[in-house]
Scaffold this active site. Structure first.
Site, PDB file in Angstrom:
ATOM      1  N   TYR A  25      47.175  33.164 -27.920  1.00 32.17           N
ATOM      2  CA  TYR A  25      48.293  33.301 -28.861  1.00 32.17           C
ATOM      3  C   TYR A  25      48.777  34.752 -28.905  1.00 32.17           C
ATOM      4  O   TYR A  25      49.981  35.027 -28.844  1.00 32.17           O
ATOM      5  CB  TYR A  25      47.844  32.833 -30.241  1.00 32.17           C
ATOM      6  CG  TYR A  25      48.834  33.084 -31.343  1.00 32.17           C
ATOM      7  CD1 TYR A  25      50.031  32.371 -31.403  1.00 32.17           C
ATOM      8  CD2 TYR A  25      48.579  34.027 -32.331  1.00 32.17           C
ATOM      9  CE1 TYR A  25      50.948  32.608 -32.421  1.00 32.17           C
ATOM     10  CE2 TYR A  25      49.489  34.258 -33.349  1.00 32.17           C
ATOM     11  CZ  TYR A  25      50.664  33.541 -33.389  1.00 32.17           C
ATOM     12  OH  TYR A  25      51.567  33.776 -34.394  1.00 32.17           O
ATOM     13  N   GLU A  47      52.755  28.159 -40.712  1.00 33.41           N
ATOM     14  CA  GLU A  47      52.434  29.268 -41.621  1.00 33.41           C
ATOM     15  C   GLU A  47      52.215  28.739 -43.035  1.00 33.41           C
ATOM     16  O   GLU A  47      51.360  29.239 -43.773  1.00 33.41           O
ATOM     17  CB  GLU A  47      53.537  30.335 -41.615  1.00 33.41           C
ATOM     18  CG  GLU A  47      53.666  31.114 -40.317  1.00 33.41           C
ATOM     19  CD  GLU A  47      52.522  32.086 -40.054  1.00 33.41           C
ATOM     20  OE1 GLU A  47      51.614  32.200 -40.891  1.00 33.41           O
ATOM     21  OE2 GLU A  47      52.549  32.741 -38.993  1.00 33.41           O
ATOM     22  N   TRP A  55      44.194  31.750 -39.352  1.00 35.44           N
ATOM     23  CA  TRP A  55      45.145  31.301 -38.339  1.00 35.44           C
ATOM     24  C   TRP A  55      44.441  30.525 -37.234  1.00 35.44           C
ATOM     25  O   TRP A  55      45.010  29.592 -36.662  1.00 35.44           O
ATOM     26  CB  TRP A  55      45.900  32.499 -37.779  1.00 35.44           C
ATOM     27  CG  TRP A  55      47.026  32.133 -36.862  1.00 35.44           C
ATOM     28  CD1 TRP A  55      47.169  32.500 -35.559  1.00 35.44           C
ATOM     29  CD2 TRP A  55      48.177  31.323 -37.161  1.00 35.44           C
ATOM     30  NE1 TRP A  55      48.326  31.981 -35.035  1.00 35.44           N
ATOM     31  CE2 TRP A  55      48.966  31.252 -35.998  1.00 35.44           C
ATOM     32  CE3 TRP A  55      48.615  30.652 -38.309  1.00 35.44           C
ATOM     33  CZ2 TRP A  55      50.162  30.537 -35.944  1.00 35.44           C
ATOM     34  CZ3 TRP A  55      49.810  29.944 -38.246  1.00 35.44           C
ATOM     35  CH2 TRP A  55      50.565  29.884 -37.081  1.00 35.44           C
TER      36      TRP A  55
END
Length: 198
Positions: A25, A47, A55
């Protein structure tokens, strides 16, 4: 902590080295300017689900989210019914938080209203930075903020437009993810790649 060598020896932001998904990522997406409305919508929803979680937790379920939310087409998610809400709440491939699940179609409808009034969500979103990324040049991870006046401004505006789960901290993470704010450490190899500097 400054940039740390990764598996290939290139220096990276330290947070990216905790898991292969974080590394991928970081190297491919984080901080790169994003102007594709569909991907911006996907990140907005993710989000929102990330609030209060790591995350990495979201990245591990990203494909599950893509399947559950039918490719993150805003017009599809906007029309979700109570039956869709129950389908999502029964889906072990995502985060089953009812408030977050129920916020998704609300955010899809708000997203589409912004598209209608601004031409695209990207035009609206990037308008907060005059179309150009805010490029920071941090030397240490400890310098990177969790929230900024820009994030507070965007958060307030998005809330006024009906978006849910868009507090300043979540919005700042969104700004970083979509590349409106570049918070790669100056010594990270992606800083030069995403800014043309270095």
């Amino acid at each position: 902590m400054s940039a740390v060598p990764g598996p290939d020896g290139r220096p990276r932001c330290p947070w990216s080295l905790g898991h292969p998904l974080l590394l991928e990522y970081h190297d491919a997406e984080w901080g790169a300017p994003l102007r594709d409305d569909r991907v911006l919508f996907e990140l907005l929803i993710l989000e929102g689900f990330q609030a209060g979680l790591s995350w990495l937790t979201i990245l591990k379920r990203r494909e599950g989210f893509r399947q559950a939310f039918q490719g993150f087409a805003p017009q599809v998610v906007a029309g979700y019914s109570k039956a869709d809400m129950e389908r999502l709440m029964a889906d072990a491939g995502i985060i089953r938080n009812r408030l977050k699940v129920e916020a998704a179609p609300v955010n899809a409808r708000a997203f589409m209203k912004v598209q209608a009034s601004h031409g695209s969500f990207a035009d609206y979103f990037w308008g907060f930075v005059d179309g150009r990324p805010v490029v920071n040049a941090w030397k240490e991870m400890s310098q990177v903020p969790a929230v900024t006046p820009l994030a507070e401004k965007v958060s307030k505006d998005m809330k006024a437009k009906g978006f849910k789960f868009v507090g300043p901290v979540s919005v700042y993470a969104y700004l970083q993810s979509a590349g409106l704010v570049n918070d790669h450490l100056e010594s990270c190899f992606r800083f030069a790649e995403t800014t043309g500097k270095g």
